[in-house]
Design an enzyme around this catalytic site. Structure first.
Site, PDB file in Angstrom:
ATOM      1  N   ASP A 151       0.957  -1.200   0.061  1.00  0.00           N
ATOM      2  CA  ASP A 151      -0.096   0.008  -0.089  1.00  0.00           C
ATOM      3  C   ASP A 151       0.823   1.209  -0.005  1.00  0.00           C
ATOM      4  O   ASP A 151       1.585   1.569   1.061  1.00  0.00           O
ATOM      5  CB  ASP A 151      -0.790  -0.050   1.194  1.00  0.00           C
ATOM      6  N   GLY A 201      -5.278   3.274  -7.977  1.00  0.00           N
ATOM      7  CA  GLY A 201      -5.576   3.287  -9.309  1.00  0.00           C
ATOM      8  C   GLY A 201      -4.977   4.500 -10.170  1.00  0.00           C
ATOM      9  O   GLY A 201      -5.354   4.983 -11.154  1.00  0.00           O
ATOM     10  N   ASP A 222     -10.568   3.975  -1.716  1.00  0.00           N
ATOM     11  CA  ASP A 222     -11.195   2.783  -0.799  1.00  0.00           C
ATOM     12  C   ASP A 222     -12.613   2.687  -0.872  1.00  0.00           C
ATOM     13  O   ASP A 222     -13.401   3.870  -0.860  1.00  0.00           O
ATOM     14  CB  ASP A 222     -11.033   3.160   0.589  1.00  0.00           C
TER      15      ASP A 222
END
Ligand code: GLA
Length: 401
Positions: A151, A201, A222
């Site tokens: 992440d 993205g 999210d």
């Protein structure tokens, strides 16, 4: 942490980058169909612990989810403590022995996933992998980890903004290099580890992620457990279908089925559409307290078979009329799946909706199966279809004409 990424997406979308050439993912022996499993974040967030992960693994087996294909049990953020003098990252008190936990999960015939990021800190502010990528990858492999979600989070400040202020193109290169570094580190372990990129993205990640070993990549910010979030994310998947395929998948984020304020129809639609999208099916609900109707959705084997179809062809939205969306997906053996979705806020928003098979490239009467009613259905040109608000008709047609 819920990230607000709209501004950054808008800024980055203005830039044009030369995409890395599409290549076969080095990790393509894993995730030949979209990964299925469970992830701790959407329901438990920072409350996840060893006991909860074991309970989730037990439930995956006892509810029949394992038999339905759910295999990965993924620990998200908040398992991390600090590094010691040798740079070894320790687990915090919620996870006393990660190797023992991996052994337990494996003993159930399941696989264990973990979470980190390329920056100094994860999104929840825990230690991440910057400068320790090889060391961490090796440790994951020694523990028996099978899946890594990586992440972006503090890498934006720690490296991108710090090393290339105001230079979006240079920042993107730094980001890609960071994801490539962990991809190589995972590969060097020799252990098959699914590599999940989570950078919301940005920068057309679908164009460059497969070449650096990415098996899936988040395509949006999210998800939240409500209709607007789910439907907005769904709409953003249009146009990405050519990037999905065996070993490399678009990831519209983990499932919220059974969470928050989603109605039964909305849960059904969410699950159906993630299957149509060939999305990873990572349940994110409280498995020990799952209601029977939620279990029935998550374990509908015919819907799961759409998701797991071996061709790996993601659905496209073929047309919309009023508030009704028509999506179609081609399946192995010449079959097809058609989804008719009422995005309107009431049943009557579908009136007067009449199915136009010709717009779907279909000619004449089609015999199929309604996968939620579990019954045969005949689709005819111009037939009226009435759906409750936010509900879906999902039909598999074995021999479309
Ligand atoms: C980000 C990710 C989420 C979750 C949290 C954990 O917001 O997008 O899926 O992993 O971080 O902190």
């Amino acid at each position: 942490m819920r990230l607000s990424v709209t501004t950054a997406i808008a800024a980055l979308a203005l830039l044009s980058f030369a995409p890395a050439p599409q290549a076969q993912s080095p990790s393509s022996q894993v995730a030949l169909t979209p990964p299925m499993g469970w992830n701790s974040w959407n329901y438990f967030a920072a409350k996840v612990d060893d006991k909860g992960v074991r309970a989730a693994a037990d439930q995956i087996v006892s509810t029949g989810m394992k038999d339905a294909g759910y295999i990965y049990v993924n620990i998200d953020d908040t398992w991390e403590a600090e590094r010691d003098a040798s740079g070894v990252l320790h687990t915090n008190s919620k996870f006393p022995d990660m190797k023992a936990l991996a052994d337990y999960v494996h003993s159930k015939g399941l696989k264990l996933g973990i979470y980190s990021g390329p920056g100094n800190k994860t999104c929840a502010g825990y230690a991440a992998s910057l400068g320790h990528e090889e060391q961490d990858a090796k440790m994951y492999a020694e523990w028996g980890i099978d899946y890594l979600k990586y992440d972006l989070c503090s890498f934006r400040q720690d490296v991108m903004a710090a090393q290339a202020p105001n230079d979006k193109a240079a920042q993107m290169k730094l980001m890609i290099a960071a994801y490539e570094k962990m991809g190589k580190a995972l590969k060097a372990t020799g252990r098959p580890i699914v590599y999940s990129l989570c950078q919301y993205g940005w920068d057309s990640v679908w164009e460059w992620a497969p070449a650096l070993g990415g098996n899936l990549w988040r395509t949006t910010g999210d998800i939240s457990p409500n209709w607007n979030s789910m439907y907005t994310i769904l709409s953003q998947q249009e146009g990405l279908q050519s990037y999905a395929g065996p070993g490399h998948w678009n990831d519209p984020d983990m499932l919220e089925v059974g969470n928050g304020r989603l109605s039964l129809a909305e849960n059904r639609t969410h699950f159906s559409m993630w299957a149509m999208l060939a999305a990873p099916l990572l349940a994110g609900n409280d498995l020990p307290n799952m209601k029977p109707e939620i279990k029935a959705i998550l374990t509908n084997k015919e819907v799961i078979a759409i998701d797991q179809d071996k061709l790996g062809k993601q659905a496209s939205r073929v047309y919309s009329e009023g508030e009704v969306d028509l999506w179609m997906r081609h399946l192995a053996g010449g079959a097809a799946a058609v989804a008719v979705l009422n995005a309107g806020s009431e049943r009557y928003s579908t009136h007067p909706f009449h199915l136009d098979l010709t717009k779907l490239g279909l000619h004449g009467t089609q015999k199929g199966k309604d996968l939620w009613a579990g019954k045969d259905v005949t689709l005819t040109q111009g037939m009226p279809i009435e759906l409750a608000s936010h509900d879906i008709l999902l039909v598999k047609i074995d021999s479309p004409k």
